[in-house]
Design a protein around this motif. Sequence first.
Motif, PDB file in Angstrom:
ATOM      1  N   ILE A   1       5.144  66.756  -9.621  1.00 41.90           N
ATOM      2  CA  ILE A   1       4.097  67.165  -8.596  1.00 41.90           C
ATOM      3  C   ILE A   1       4.700  66.312  -7.245  1.00 41.90           C
ATOM      4  O   ILE A   1       4.511  67.130  -6.252  1.00 41.90           O
ATOM      5  N   VAL A   2       5.144  65.149  -7.325  1.00 41.43           N
ATOM      6  CA  VAL A   2       5.199  64.211  -6.037  1.00 41.43           C
ATOM      7  C   VAL A   2       6.168  63.215  -6.735  1.00 41.43           C
ATOM      8  O   VAL A   2       5.733  62.725  -7.500  1.00 41.43           O
ATOM      9  N   ALA A   3       6.975  62.788  -5.731  1.00 43.23           N
ATOM     10  CA  ALA A   3       7.680  61.312  -5.911  1.00 43.23           C
ATOM     11  C   ALA A   3       6.976  60.228  -5.250  1.00 43.23           C
ATOM     12  O   ALA A   3       6.586  60.280  -4.129  1.00 43.23           O
ATOM     13  N   LEU A   4       6.570  58.944  -6.017  1.00 44.34           N
ATOM     14  CA  LEU A   4       5.528  58.068  -5.631  1.00 44.34           C
ATOM     15  C   LEU A   4       6.531  56.381  -5.636  1.00 44.34           C
ATOM     16  O   LEU A   4       6.645  56.081  -6.868  1.00 44.34           O
ATOM     17  N   PRO A   5       6.863  56.138  -4.586  1.00 46.25           N
ATOM     18  CA  PRO A   5       7.449  54.751  -4.734  1.00 46.25           C
ATOM     19  C   PRO A   5       6.458  53.505  -4.854  1.00 46.25           C
ATOM     20  O   PRO A   5       5.781  53.649  -3.992  1.00 46.25           O
ATOM     21  N   VAL A   6       6.568  52.593  -5.642  1.00 45.67           N
ATOM     22  CA  VAL A   6       5.719  51.757  -5.883  1.00 45.67           C
ATOM     23  C   VAL A   6       6.311  50.357  -6.627  1.00 45.67           C
ATOM     24  O   VAL A   6       7.430  50.576  -6.732  1.00 45.67           O
ATOM     25  N   ARG A   7       5.302  49.487  -6.370  1.00 42.61           N
ATOM     26  CA  ARG A   7       5.770  48.045  -7.038  1.00 42.61           C
ATOM     27  C   ARG A   7       4.639  47.543  -7.495  1.00 42.61           C
ATOM     28  O   ARG A   7       3.362  48.143  -7.489  1.00 42.61           O
ATOM     29  N   ILE A   8       4.638  46.730  -8.697  1.00 42.52           N
ATOM     30  CA  ILE A   8       3.567  46.131  -9.282  1.00 42.52           C
ATOM     31  C   ILE A   8       3.513  44.823  -8.886  1.00 42.52           C
ATOM     32  O   ILE A   8       4.413  43.865  -8.942  1.00 42.52           O
ATOM     33  N   HIS A   9       2.211  44.457  -8.234  1.00 41.42           N
ATOM     34  CA  HIS A   9       2.035  43.139  -7.987  1.00 41.42           C
ATOM     35  C   HIS A   9       1.434  42.295  -8.985  1.00 41.42           C
ATOM     36  O   HIS A   9       0.288  42.629  -9.538  1.00 41.42           O
ATOM     37  N   LEU A  10       1.856  41.232  -9.473  1.00 37.58           N
ATOM     38  CA  LEU A  10       1.503  40.222 -10.636  1.00 37.58           C
ATOM     39  C   LEU A  10       0.759  39.174  -9.941  1.00 37.58           C
ATOM     40  O   LEU A  10       1.462  38.625  -9.193  1.00 37.58           O
ATOM     41  N   GLU A  11      -0.650  38.934 -10.097  1.00 35.32           N
ATOM     42  CA  GLU A  11      -1.173  37.851  -9.499  1.00 35.32           C
ATOM     43  C   GLU A  11      -1.773  36.835 -10.450  1.00 35.32           C
ATOM     44  O   GLU A  11      -2.355  37.258 -11.333  1.00 35.32           O
ATOM     45  N   ASN A  12      -1.427  35.612 -10.287  1.00 33.62           N
ATOM     46  CA  ASN A  12      -1.866  34.441 -10.938  1.00 33.62           C
ATOM     47  C   ASN A  12      -1.297  33.176 -10.115  1.00 33.62           C
ATOM     48  O   ASN A  12      -0.599  33.046  -9.173  1.00 33.62           O
ATOM     49  N   PRO A  13      -2.269  32.273  -9.885  1.00 34.56           N
ATOM     50  CA  PRO A  13      -1.966  31.071  -9.252  1.00 34.56           C
ATOM     51  C   PRO A  13      -0.765  30.578  -9.498  1.00 34.56           C
ATOM     52  O   PRO A  13       0.138  30.192  -8.342  1.00 34.56           O
ATOM     53  N   LEU A  14      -0.106  30.521 -10.618  1.00 35.40           N
ATOM     54  CA  LEU A  14       0.960  29.921 -10.859  1.00 35.40           C
ATOM     55  C   LEU A  14       2.205  30.692 -10.715  1.00 35.40           C
ATOM     56  O   LEU A  14       3.359  30.309 -10.425  1.00 35.40           O
ATOM     57  N   LEU A  15       1.921  32.195 -10.351  1.00 37.73           N
ATOM     58  CA  LEU A  15       2.923  33.054 -10.120  1.00 37.73           C
ATOM     59  C   LEU A  15       3.118  33.115  -8.304  1.00 37.73           C
ATOM     60  O   LEU A  15       4.247  33.467  -8.010  1.00 37.73           O
ATOM     61  N   GLY A  16       2.209  32.458  -7.848  1.00 37.75           N
ATOM     62  CA  GLY A  16       2.194  32.548  -6.320  1.00 37.75           C
ATOM     63  C   GLY A  16       1.933  33.879  -5.647  1.00 37.75           C
ATOM     64  O   GLY A  16       1.273  34.918  -6.602  1.00 37.75           O
ATOM     65  N   ASP A  17       2.226  34.330  -4.461  1.00 40.97           N
ATOM     66  CA  ASP A  17       1.582  35.800  -3.960  1.00 40.97           C
ATOM     67  C   ASP A  17       2.861  36.759  -3.654  1.00 40.97           C
ATOM     68  O   ASP A  17       2.437  37.658  -3.209  1.00 40.97           O
ATOM     69  N   ASN A  18       3.871  36.297  -4.354  1.00 42.14           N
ATOM     70  CA  ASN A  18       4.839  37.265  -3.862  1.00 42.14           C
ATOM     71  C   ASN A  18       5.843  37.693  -5.283  1.00 42.14           C
ATOM     72  O   ASN A  18       6.778  37.904  -5.353  1.00 42.14           O
ATOM     73  N   CYS A  19       5.096  37.836  -6.317  1.00 42.25           N
ATOM     74  CA  CYS A  19       5.705  38.229  -7.761  1.00 42.25           C
ATOM     75  C   CYS A  19       5.297  39.553  -7.825  1.00 42.25           C
ATOM     76  O   CYS A  19       4.336  39.926  -7.898  1.00 42.25           O
ATOM     77  N   TYR A  20       6.415  40.342  -7.883  1.00 43.72           N
ATOM     78  CA  TYR A  20       6.404  41.828  -8.155  1.00 43.72           C
ATOM     79  C   TYR A  20       7.550  42.387  -8.980  1.00 43.72           C
ATOM     80  O   TYR A  20       8.587  41.455  -9.277  1.00 43.72           O
ATOM     81  N   ILE A  21       7.047  43.398  -9.594  1.00 44.26           N
ATOM     82  CA  ILE A  21       7.976  44.122 -10.251  1.00 44.26           C
ATOM     83  C   ILE A  21       8.379  45.180  -9.297  1.00 44.26           C
ATOM     84  O   ILE A  21       7.428  46.138  -9.327  1.00 44.26           O
ATOM     85  N   GLY A  22       9.454  45.485  -8.794  1.00 45.52           N
ATOM     86  CA  GLY A  22       9.902  46.538  -7.819  1.00 45.52           C
ATOM     87  C   GLY A  22       9.533  46.047  -6.503  1.00 45.52           C
ATOM     88  O   GLY A  22       9.066  45.012  -6.257  1.00 45.52           O
ATOM     89  N   THR A  23      10.312  46.546  -5.719  1.00 45.27           N
ATOM     90  CA  THR A  23      10.246  45.951  -4.164  1.00 45.27           C
ATOM     91  C   THR A  23      10.652  47.276  -3.100  1.00 45.27           C
ATOM     92  O   THR A  23      10.744  48.620  -3.795  1.00 45.27           O
ATOM     93  N   ALA A  24      10.445  47.241  -2.027  1.00 49.45           N
ATOM     94  CA  ALA A  24      10.697  48.338  -1.206  1.00 49.45           C
ATOM     95  C   ALA A  24      12.051  48.883  -1.027  1.00 49.45           C
ATOM     96  O   ALA A  24      12.479  50.096  -1.016  1.00 49.45           O
ATOM     97  N   ALA A  25      13.018  47.840  -1.644  1.00 50.63           N
ATOM     98  CA  ALA A  25      14.315  48.413  -1.476  1.00 50.63           C
ATOM     99  C   ALA A  25      14.760  48.996  -2.707  1.00 50.63           C
ATOM    100  O   ALA A  25      15.766  49.759  -2.586  1.00 50.63           O
ATOM    101  N   ASN A  26      14.171  48.308  -3.814  1.00 50.17           N
ATOM    102  CA  ASN A  26      14.514  48.895  -5.216  1.00 50.17           C
ATOM    103  C   ASN A  26      13.015  49.223  -5.968  1.00 50.17           C
ATOM    104  O   ASN A  26      12.619  48.436  -6.877  1.00 50.17           O
ATOM    105  N   PRO A  27      12.241  50.308  -5.577  1.00 49.68           N
ATOM    106  CA  PRO A  27      10.984  50.380  -6.180  1.00 49.68           C
ATOM    107  C   PRO A  27      10.912  51.239  -7.506  1.00 49.68           C
ATOM    108  O   PRO A  27      12.054  51.797  -7.868  1.00 49.68           O
ATOM    109  N   ILE A  28       9.865  51.279  -8.143  1.00 49.99           N
ATOM    110  CA  ILE A  28       9.829  52.277  -9.210  1.00 49.99           C
ATOM    111  C   ILE A  28       8.943  53.442  -8.680  1.00 49.99           C
ATOM    112  O   ILE A  28       8.459  53.613  -7.885  1.00 49.99           O
ATOM    113  N   VAL A  29       9.918  54.542  -8.946  1.00 51.80           N
ATOM    114  CA  VAL A  29       9.607  55.689  -8.491  1.00 51.80           C
ATOM    115  C   VAL A  29       8.868  56.792  -9.629  1.00 51.80           C
ATOM    116  O   VAL A  29       9.363  57.043 -10.674  1.00 51.80           O
ATOM    117  N   LEU A  30       7.661  56.864  -9.412  1.00 55.07           N
ATOM    118  CA  LEU A  30       6.928  57.731 -10.357  1.00 55.07           C
ATOM    119  C   LEU A  30       6.855  59.325  -9.925  1.00 55.07           C
ATOM    120  O   LEU A  30       6.668  59.598  -8.667  1.00 55.07           O
TER     121      LEU A  30
END
Length: 313
Positions: A173-202
């Motif tokens: 239906i549509v292509a959606l570029p996304v990333r997954i933000h993993l949040e936990n105090p030990l992971l910091g604020d910049n822990c992601y699966i996927g990036t703007a340059a290398n996204p997950i495309v659903l």
Amino acid sequence: MPSIPTRTRLATVSALTALGALASLGTASAADPALNGEWAPFTRCPVDAPAMLNADGFEKTPQCVVSTSASGTIKLGKTTVTTGRTNLQMGVVQNADGTSSVVAPASGALKAEPATVPGGLLGLMCPSDIFVITGICESLENSSLNKITATMESVGAPYAFDQTAGVLTDMPIVALPVRIHLENPLLGDNCYIGTAANPIVLRPENRNFPEFGMTFFQGDGTEDPAGEMSRINLTGATQNDSAFAVPGATGCGLNVGLINAAVNAKTGLPSAAGNNSVTLNDTRTHLTGLNAPGTVVPDAGKVLAENWHSAVE
């Protein structure tokens, strides 16, 4: 393998916790407006974006699209998470040649509720053969620091929107570029699966035919069989995509690479296409626009925006 001295282990955990606490301080986003009547679902339609405003109603016709799901699941590598509510909104400019372009809201097309990762940080990266990670794992047992959430975020405008696929099955239906933000105090604020340059495309597809409905309404959202606006309603379909690839996690825990490696090893990332899937249950998709955009040429985009603003409560 020798254990990490308690002082070193606690220092590592304390430093990561402090980083997480600082990173969690942010500015809350403004609440979406409430809209009257048939406009109600379209709270983030980018009617004021130049591409929408400049749509004349002849060569280019502006529309608003929203698709929601109350729940679902996403499998990334070896980890499966139950998801909460998702809300996709975008503007669509239909071109006279049959093509279309997507206009994303400034805040991003996709909003999703955070989902709790089963097993928390222990389940995401423990046990580990990495020396420092082993010490962190020991410190996490029975700790409130173990909880971890995952939130899907847009990283670019959707594209390849196919309105016809929305009423059929087994077509993207549509292509959606996304990333997954993993949040936990030990992971910091910049822990992601996927990036703007290398996204997950659903690329979600209907797995069953949605129920079709159509309503007509006045510019301010009041339902009216003779109204100038129409709304197509496609409800009850399960959507799925099992053909996307997933890159490895980055930026996790001081971005020194150790926690990245632990997360990737435990969850099986990067993960090639065919090993991952996303399912959205009971999707509800709505598309709205002017019934006769040709009657307001060249101001169809401006009229659509005026109507949207007149519905704000």
